[in-house]
Structure formats: C-alpha cells, structure tokens
Design an enzyme around this catalytic site. Structure first.
Site, PDB file in Angstrom:
ATOM      1  N   GLU A 228       0.888  -1.175   0.000  1.00 52.01           N
ATOM      2  CA  GLU A 228       0.000   0.000   0.000  1.00 52.01           C
ATOM      3  C   GLU A 228       0.917   1.213   0.000  1.00 52.01           C
ATOM      4  O   GLU A 228       1.470   1.576   1.043  1.00 52.01           O
ATOM      5  CB  GLU A 228      -0.868   0.018   1.266  1.00 52.01           C
ATOM      6  CG  GLU A 228      -1.861  -1.110   1.375  1.00 52.01           C
ATOM      7  CD  GLU A 228      -2.998  -1.006   0.385  1.00 52.01           C
ATOM      8  OE1 GLU A 228      -3.057  -0.018  -0.379  1.00 52.01           O
ATOM      9  OE2 GLU A 228      -3.821  -1.926   0.362  1.00 52.01           O
ATOM     10  N   CYS A 262      -2.146   9.210   2.287  1.00 53.40           N
ATOM     11  CA  CYS A 262      -1.947   8.663   0.935  1.00 53.40           C
ATOM     12  C   CYS A 262      -3.147   8.994   0.056  1.00 53.40           C
ATOM     13  O   CYS A 262      -3.000   9.230  -1.138  1.00 53.40           O
ATOM     14  CB  CYS A 262      -1.732   7.162   1.010  1.00 53.40           C
ATOM     15  SG  CYS A 262      -3.009   6.310   1.930  1.00 53.40           S
TER      16      CYS A 262
END
Ligand code: NAP
Length: 478
Positions: A228, A262
């Site tokens: 991720e 993110c």
C-alpha cells in the site's frame, strides 16, 4: 542508531529506544511461530471476544492513545481521537464478519464434493508508516488476528511509543503472548527478519522506496506481499457539481491529517467553466485553515511529522516554482520550533516536471484547468500512482465515464475518498498491489485451499482424466 520519539510541534526528544539486536528479533520470530501453532486453532468465537475487548479498551482509553499519537507525530488531537475510534469500529467489524468471510465456500462440481477452505498463512510481518500510527496497524491487525494469523510489527522509527502501546493493548485484550509483537528495528534489519523461513508474508504501507525494496525481497523469498504505497489522487470538479460542497470538501480532502495522507486529494482538476470561481475559493479555504499546536482544540493543521518531511515538502514547492508554478497562497515553512508548513496552493505546475509526478505529503494543493471531461480524465490518469479519485458531477453520463475510465483502486463520486472497513482499499500502478479491509483484505493472508472429495466414477477422479465443464464447452475440434 537509536530509535527516537520526537514531538514534531517542538522538536523535543520524548523517548529514545535501542533497536533490537538481530538475535533478539530472531527470538521474537520464534515466539510468534510457536504461538501460531496453537493460536490458529483457537475457536473463532474466542478470537472475536478478544477483538471486541480490544475495541472496548480503545474506546475507553481514547484520550490516552490520541494524546500519544498527537505528541509523537503531530496530528491534531481531534483527528487522533477519530483515528482511535475508527480502529475500534474495525475491530468490531471483523469480530462480526470473520465467521462469514472465513466460512468454507462450497463449489458445485458434481458428482464431486468441492469446497474452498480458508486457512491462515502463519506469521505476517507488517512494515508500517507513521501517518496514521494506530489505524494503519489496526486495519492489518484486526483481519490478521481474526483469521488466525499472528503478526510482527516493524513500525516507522518516529512512532516507537505507538508501536509499544499497540502491542500492550493487544495483550490486555486477552490475545496470547506473542500473537502480536512490535519489533523496534532499523530499516536494514527488515530483510533479515523477512528472510527468516518462519515468516510467511509481509505487508507494507509506506513510500514507493520502501515498497520497491521490500517487495523485491519478498519476491526473491517467494513470500506473499501486499504493498500500500503512495498516491497523488485527483479531485475532479465538473460544471454540474455542487460547487459549495465540492470546495469545502476539497479543502478538507487536501488538509486531512495535516496533508499527510496517501488518499488526500493532491491534484485538483477543474473544468474551465468553473475554474476561476473554484481557484479563488480554494485559496480562501486554504487560508482559513488554522495551523498550530495540535494539542489545542480547533487546530486544523498541525506540524508535519518530522524535520525531514517538512524539508522535503519545502524543496518540492521550491522545485515547482523554479519550473514555472505560481504560488497562489502559502509556499513557505513557518517560523518557530515545530515542522509547520503554510497551507499552499500551486497553479501551473508543468505536467512535464518531476514534481508533478511526485507525491506532495503536506498541505499543498496543485490546481489544473481542464477544457472538458476528456482532458480532466487525461490529466487525472497522467500520474505514476493509482490509489483513488474523487470526482464531482451530477451528470449521470459523466459519472459513468469517470467510474469506468479513471485508473485507480477506488472512485468516489461527489464524496471525499476515505477508507471504510466494509470496502476494499488499495491501489494500482505504483500505488502498490493487494487490498486491505473488507473480505478482500482478510483473504490476502489466507490460503484458499481447494478441497475436492471425489465420488466414485466422477470425471476427475483418481484416474486423472481431463475435466470438462459440459459437453458444449468442449473445443470444436474434439
Ligand atoms: P516510508 O519512509 O516508506 O516508511 C514506511 C515504513 O517503511 C517505515 O516503517 C520505514 O521504516 C520502513 N522503510 C522505509 N524504507 C525501507 C526499506 N528500504 N526497507 C525496509 N523498510 C523500510 O514511508 P513514510 O514516510 O513513513 O510514510 C509515508 C508514505 O506512506 C507516503 O508515500 C504515503 O502515501 C504512504 N502511505 C500509503 C498508504 C496506503 O494505504 N496506500 C497509507 C498511508 C501512507 P523507518 O521509519 O525506520 O524508516
């Protein structure tokens, strides 16, 4: 090198820890492997009980954990509280849904009896970032422990106290000793731990650099990995959008977690017809953000988590202006002891520049004008990343095109991108691979074991004859 916990609002040292020796790390791996043998057989109801207790402790001690987060990485206290409560929700989600997700799946393959049995893989190593020091860990921890895996955490080196607090609270919830351990490691020890044959898999949340390094090591070891990584999510606004809501959300989406998320919106792609109105109101919205002491109620943006982070952001903004970007507001580090950066809006960042292709991990928005939906989609996809996208339009045809054509792991229409335990979370391209959360996230670290119990005389019984779905599926040449 010592692992240091430093308050980013003051840059004062809070605590210092010595990293584990390789030998001590090996002992923790051994304990994890040993515990896995019995833990995997603990009845699901029992694990669910511990998971609910974990949720209750998080809720009960929310102030303590939130304060620790804020002191260690600088996010506003209110956001830290929200983070802890989201962890509790996620623990409950998996306590409630694990039985369903893990239930054997019967597959009709008459006359045989076939099914898929979901089995835990074993010891999973989690390499985690500091930006959501509890949430990032819990969204891995809750499904992993519910599924019968055990876990080792190598947390970011600036949040060692959070790492230790999580290990201790998992124990207090009742999970067996060794089922979840924090390893205070240096970056160069990760490969050694990962290469231990008792480690089954690794999950990484962090930068492209970390993902590339650990993904390569895992590939070499032939171990399952989930990555991720970073993102440069687009936020597209078309003329039919509710402009007030879009602008208010745009500011929130850029400044969430002081800009260090993110999935924060990073590139704002606005239709020509509404661009000027959007630009001036986005600038006003960013200027209205209250930057300051993260412990003070009402603060919107705290300091960035480390000196390195604020220096990098400063260098990126300067690089953007050198290649012709215009600073519409902000653009500078703020004076004082902490790692504060002004909420900033940049326009005209050339799409050919390096900085355009990078992730800006702080409260800096890049604005782009698009002539029409085609150009908006083209700009949105013009990035090495592919995490998620937020798009604003009330036109059903535009909505359909955005959903189909945006290259990323999630499209949010007329809404801010956010993670949700019920939905898969993850990216494509250089944002990584694999998914977290929902059933998909839990299954990343499970063995989908195919079980076929043949009945006498079936097509693929012990004679090994080829299996055909049906006579009509047979190739024409047969
Ligand atoms: P980072 O520097 O990559 O650190 C993440 C973790 O990886 C830390 O534990 C770090 O350890 C470790 N690490 C770094 N390089 C490594 C290497 N070569 N080998 C082994 N371990 C290594 O990232 P960060 O600055 O903490 O976090 C910000 C990044 O994470 C951003 O790019 C953000 O977009 C991304 N992120 C992605 C998601 C997602 O779900 N996609 C969520 C949150 C954040 P040390 O701390 O000891 O260096």
């Amino acid at each position: 090198m010592a692992i240091e916990s430093i308050n980013p609002a003051t840059n004062k040292l809070l605590r210092r820890f010595e990293p584990l020796t390789d030998n001590a790390a090996r002992q923790k791996v051994a304990l994890a492997a040993d515990v896995f043998r019995s833990y995997a057989n603990v009845p699901l109801d029992h694990r669910a009980l511990w998971m609910r207790k974990l949720a209750a402790i998080l809720e009960h001690e929310v102030e303590d954990f939130a304060t620790l987060i804020t002191q260690e990485m600088g996010k506003p206290l209110e956001a830290a509280r929200f983070e802890i409560l989201k962890c509790a929700d996620t623990c409950r989600y998996y306590a409630d849904h694990a039985a369903h997700i893990l239930a054997p799946e019967s597959v009709p393959t008459e006359p045989n009896h076939s099914y898929v049995r979901w089995e835990p893989l074993g010891v999973v190593l989690a390499v985690m970032p500091w930006n959501f020091p509890f949430w990032q860990v819990f969204r891995f921890l809750a499904p992993a422990l519910m599924a019968g895996n055990v876990a080792l955490l190598k947390h970011a080196s600036n949040v060692p106290q959070c790492a230790i607090a999580i290990e201790s609270l998992v124990r207090r919830a009742g999970f067996p000793r060794g089922s979840f351990q924090a390893l205070l490691l240096e970056v160069n020890q990760v490969e050694t731990v990962l290469s231990d044959e008792r480690i089954a898999a690794v999950t990484v949340t962090g930068s492209e650099t970390a993902g590339r390094a650990i993904g390569a090591q895992a590939g070499w070891q032939i171990k399952k990995s989930v990555l991720e990584l970073g993102g440069s999510d687009p936020f597209i606004v078309m003329p039919s959008a509710d402009l007030n809501l879009a602008i208010e959300t745009a500011v929130r989406a850029r400044c969430v977690n002081s800009g260090q998320s993110c999935i924060a919106a990073k590139r704002f792609i606005i239709a020509d017809e509404i661009y000027d109105a959007f630009e001036s109101r986005l600038v006003a919205g960013m200027e209205a953000m209250r930057v300051g002491d993260p412990m003070k109620e009402g603060t919107d943006i705290g300091p960035l988590a480390t000196v390195r982070a604020v220096e990098l952001l400063d260098a990126q903004v300067k690089a953007a202006t050198r290649v012709g970007a215009r600073v519409l507001t902000g653009g500078e580090r703020m004076l004082g002891d902490g790692n504060y950066f002004e909420p900033t809006v940049l326009a005209g960042v050339p799409r050919t520049s390096f900085v355009y292709r990078e992730e800006l991990f702080g409260p800096v928005a890049m604005l782009f004008r698009a002539q029409d939906l085609n150009e908006a989609i083209e700009i949105a996809n013009d990035t090495p990343f592919g995490l998620a996208a937020s798009a604003w339009t009330r036109d059903p045809a535009e909505q359909q095109r955005l959903v189909a054509e945006l290259q990323c792991g999630g499209v949010f229409l007329n809404a801010m991108v956010a993670s949700d335990p019920r939905l898969p979370f993850g990216g494509i391209k250089r944002s990584g691979y694999g998914r977290e959360l929902s059933a998909a996230g839990m299954r990343e670290f499970l063995n989908a074991k195919t079980v076929v119990i043949a009945s006498a005389g079936s097509a693929n019984d012990a004679t090994g004859k080829p299996y055909l779905l049906s006579a009509t599926d047979a190739p024409a040449t047969r």
